[in-house]
Motif scaffolding. Structure first.
Motif, PDB file in Angstrom:
ATOM      1  N   GLU A   1       0.852  -1.186   0.000  1.00 36.97           N
ATOM      2  CA  GLU A   1       0.000   0.000   0.000  1.00 36.97           C
ATOM      3  C   GLU A   1       0.893   1.243   0.000  1.00 36.97           C
ATOM      4  N   ILE A   2       0.686   2.107  -0.985  1.00 31.18           N
ATOM      5  CA  ILE A   2       1.399   3.384  -1.057  1.00 31.18           C
ATOM      6  C   ILE A   2       0.351   4.476  -1.155  1.00 31.18           C
ATOM      7  N   GLU A   3       0.283   5.336  -0.162  1.00 30.67           N
ATOM      8  CA  GLU A   3      -0.765   6.354  -0.173  1.00 30.67           C
ATOM      9  C   GLU A   3      -0.283   7.651   0.461  1.00 30.67           C
TER      10      GLU A   3
ATOM     11  N   ASP B   1       3.848  -2.234  17.456  1.00 32.59           N
ATOM     12  CA  ASP B   1       5.027  -1.666  16.809  1.00 32.59           C
ATOM     13  C   ASP B   1       4.777  -1.312  15.336  1.00 32.59           C
ATOM     14  N   GLY B   2       3.669  -0.625  15.073  1.00 38.81           N
ATOM     15  CA  GLY B   2       3.361  -0.191  13.720  1.00 38.81           C
ATOM     16  C   GLY B   2       2.640  -1.219  12.880  1.00 38.81           C
ATOM     17  N   ARG B   3       2.484  -2.434  13.400  1.00 39.26           N
ATOM     18  CA  ARG B   3       1.759  -3.489  12.696  1.00 39.26           C
ATOM     19  C   ARG B   3       0.346  -3.590  13.255  1.00 39.26           C
ATOM     20  N   LYS B   4      -0.615  -3.930  12.409  1.00 37.20           N
ATOM     21  CA  LYS B   4      -1.971  -4.066  12.921  1.00 37.20           C
ATOM     22  C   LYS B   4      -2.767  -5.093  12.135  1.00 37.20           C
TER      23      LYS B   4
ATOM     24  N   VAL C   1      -4.095  -7.418   7.347  1.00 39.44           N
ATOM     25  CA  VAL C   1      -2.854  -7.345   8.117  1.00 39.44           C
ATOM     26  C   VAL C   1      -1.977  -6.289   7.455  1.00 39.44           C
ATOM     27  N   LYS C   2      -1.541  -5.288   8.244  1.00 43.58           N
ATOM     28  CA  LYS C   2      -0.681  -4.228   7.716  1.00 43.58           C
ATOM     29  C   LYS C   2       0.643  -4.215   8.460  1.00 43.58           C
ATOM     30  N   GLY C   3       1.720  -4.074   7.699  1.00 43.89           N
ATOM     31  CA  GLY C   3       3.043  -3.987   8.295  1.00 43.89           C
ATOM     32  C   GLY C   3       3.391  -2.555   8.663  1.00 43.89           C
ATOM     33  N   PRO C   4       4.556  -2.342   9.290  1.00 46.31           N
ATOM     34  CA  PRO C   4       4.974  -0.977   9.633  1.00 46.31           C
ATOM     35  C   PRO C   4       5.262  -0.175   8.365  1.00 46.31           C
ATOM     36  N   ARG C   5       5.013   1.111   8.450  1.00 43.67           N
ATOM     37  CA  ARG C   5       5.217   1.966   7.282  1.00 43.67           C
ATOM     38  C   ARG C   5       6.697   2.315   7.110  1.00 43.67           C
ATOM     39  N   LYS C   6       7.142   2.244   5.862  1.00 42.00           N
ATOM     40  CA  LYS C   6       8.495   2.668   5.490  1.00 42.00           C
ATOM     41  C   LYS C   6       8.354   3.718   4.406  1.00 42.00           C
TER      42      LYS C   6
ATOM     43  N   HIS D   1       3.460  -3.024   3.691  1.00 44.11           N
ATOM     44  CA  HIS D   1       2.827  -4.248   3.219  1.00 44.11           C
ATOM     45  C   HIS D   1       1.382  -4.289   3.729  1.00 44.11           C
ATOM     46  N   GLU D   2       0.491  -4.755   2.879  1.00 41.69           N
ATOM     47  CA  GLU D   2      -0.915  -4.869   3.266  1.00 41.69           C
ATOM     48  C   GLU D   2      -1.488  -6.148   2.651  1.00 41.69           C
ATOM     49  N   PHE D   3      -2.028  -7.008   3.510  1.00 39.95           N
ATOM     50  CA  PHE D   3      -2.632  -8.261   3.070  1.00 39.95           C
ATOM     51  C   PHE D   3      -4.099  -8.252   3.492  1.00 39.95           C
TER      52      PHE D   3
END
Length: 222
Positions: free
Chosen positions: A51-53, A82-85, A99-104, A109-111
């Motif tokens: 995900e890029i927004e 820790d930024g994951r949810k 499921v979303k990973g921490p933002r860089k 990453h988004e599943f």
């Protein structure tokens, strides 16, 4: 004429006073349809979903005249670390688990996977930590880019934010005149912090009201 063609003509006829053309309207409907299909079951996509927004505040309500599709969303947070949810979401009556990973930078990453609505309802009502957030997501086409304007209800009533999803972080974004300040990455405008701030404000207002009521009760009669 196909059912899709009829829908395009009927929907576009309601927007003829705006600047959106029939080809643009048709393109956006196709984009929204493809986006929704992707959201319903990302597990079928072989590439790593990212995900890029970018996120913005709104300058005015002129975007409302060019909305071509709206959906009612309900979100609940199952876990956060820790930024994951892990989130449960209803798009109208369809449930998804995300499921979303921490933002860089702008990306993360988004599943997202479609799940039975009955399972989603149990997760949303019985297993989410904190408040269930409700909003209406409006879709708007600006050039060849799809914007999503989230209009919150309930606890976050009055909050309206705009997002645009990008294929790459360096993609140029044309900003329409209804866009104001960019708030991408600003902690204050993360949903979890918006909820905390609103709850704090409501709790403060409740304490103030209780204090005023107590003062009135102890005020001597004239």
């Amino acid at each position: 004429m196909t059912a899709m063609g009829s829908e395009c003509l009927i929907g576009w006829s309601r927007l003829r006073c705006s600047n959106i053309s029939l080809p643009q309207y048709t393109l956006l409907l196709q984009q929204v349809s493809a986006h929704n299909a992707l959201q319903e079951n990302r597990s079928q996509v072989s590439a790593m979903p990212v995900e890029i927004e970018r996120k913005f505040l709104l300058a005015n309500d002129s975007w409302r005249s060019v909305v071509v599709k709206s959906s009612r969303l309900r979100d609940g947070l199952l876990a956060f670390y820790d930024g994951r949810k892990i989130r449960i979401r209803f798009y109208d009556d369809k449930a998804t688990l995300t499921v979303k990973g921490p933002r860089k930078g702008l990306a993360r990453h988004e599943f997202e996977y479609a799940i039975p609505a009955s399972d989603g309802l149990v997760l949303l009502e019985q297993h989410c930590k904190g408040e269930v957030v409700e909003k209406t997501r409006h879709h708007v086409l600006v050039g060849d880019q799809q914007w999503m304007i989230d209009e919150y209800h309930g606890l976050l009533d009055g909050v309206i934010l705009a997002e645009v999803e990008l294929a790459r972080e360096d993609t140029h974004v044309h900003l329409p005149d209804w866009i104001a300040k960019e708030v991408t990455g600003v902690e204050k405008y993360r949903k979890i912090n918006l909820v905390k701030a609103r709850k704090k404000k409501m709790a403060h207002a409740a304490r103030q009201a209780k204090r005023r009521s107590k003062d009135l009760a102890h005020k001597p009669m004239a």
